[in-house]
Design an enzyme around this catalytic site. Sequence first.
Site, short mmCIF file in Angstrom:
data_model
loop_
_atom_site.label_atom_id
_atom_site.label_comp_id
_atom_site.label_asym_id
_atom_site.label_seq_id
_atom_site.Cartn_x
_atom_site.Cartn_y
_atom_site.Cartn_z
CB ALA A 179 -1.30 -9.44 18.55
CB SER B 35 -16.53 -35.36 -18.65
OG SER B 35 -16.49 -35.66 -17.26
CD GLU C 44 -8.36 -32.64 -12.58
OE1 GLU C 44 -9.30 -32.58 -13.41
OE2 GLU C 44 -8.01 -33.69 -12.02
CD GLU D 59 -8.24 -13.55 7.52
OE1 GLU D 59 -7.67 -12.53 7.11
OE2 GLU D 59 -8.42 -13.79 8.73
CG HIS E 26 -8.75 -6.90 9.62
ND1 HIS E 26 -10.01 -7.30 9.23
CD2 HIS E 26 -8.27 -7.89 10.43
CE1 HIS E 26 -10.26 -8.49 9.76
NE2 HIS E 26 -9.22 -8.86 10.50
CD GLN F 131 -3.03 -0.95 2.24
OE1 GLN F 131 -3.22 0.13 2.80
NE2 GLN F 131 -3.72 -2.04 2.56
#
Length: 356
Positions: free
Chosen positions: A109, A278, A256, A220, A132, A54
């Site tokens: 914290a 498929s 995958e 999260e 946040h 930032q």
Amino acid sequence: KKMAAVPVRGYKIMNFGGTEEKVIERSDYPQDKLKEIFPGKMAMLGYGTQGRGQALNMRDQGLDVIIGLRKGRTWELAKEDGWVEGKSLFEIEEAAEHGDVIMYMLSDAGQSMMWPKIGPKITKGKTLYFSHGFSVVYKDLTGVVPPEGVDVILAAPKGSGTTVRRLFLEGRGINASAAVFQDASGNAEEKSEAIAIAVGAGYCYKTTFEKEVHSDLTGERGVLMGGIAGMFKAQYDVLRAAGHSPSEAFNETVEEATQSLYPLIGEKGMDWMFANCSTTAQRGALDWAPKFEAATKPVFEELYAAVVDGSETQRSLDKNSQPDYHEELQKELKEYADSEMWQAGITVRALRPENQ
């Protein structure tokens, strides 16, 4: 530094599955307007991946940015990035004194522990910024109570600081949410939107501090990391117990998904994925999806309730504040890294054509 060309964007009201929402785009806040809204010093307190990304993005857009840090390894990194000690790089408390916008980007914290020293420096007329809502929403637990007479705003990029920086340099920009907790000036809403663009967002949508932190903590712990890690391990273990080799179990579980299916889902949506696979995969996925939904929804409900009532926050703060936390964390991370599944992943990734 010259930014990559960006497409022309504009203010919009957009329909999200039947609900109209305001979307703020980069063209709503060009660089001249950003400098008009933020003519003073942007004091970035903390230089983790999010703070670093930032801060560099703001500097590239012509804002007057200073960094507040403790001396150490990150201090040296900041100097390597061009921040100058005594001019744009200071100790945390001194940066807070100099700043007009205090960008409180320490760890959750760390924000709680440093607040007794930082809070008094956020004087009337300044702006307090978060990425946040954790510390403010759970202020009874963290002790982070914003003073009166200051705007308290949020911009929450939806990705790591590394991604925030990379997408900005590519001329794209990450998506973000913006919110206001306290509007002392009458201009806090505009500030929250503008700062989202300033830190590197390509567009942002409106939220509240509470909704941001509730959705973020749930994500999260859920499908973004915790939940998907748990599902990866469960499927891998079932395949291994049934006699499948590590390479086959990892390929069918992780490789995958991350290399083929998830990028397509991100580009085109799950509905497209169902319609373009498929017939065997299609039928099986459609039939088993409700079973997984039924099995996991109670866990998500338990998780969301713990987030909202603050018990998850209390647990995190207690754990993260233990004197031996970092040592214990390294043990946890090493256990993950040394597990057969993720060791197999190292070999599988090495076999990708681009790594040959």
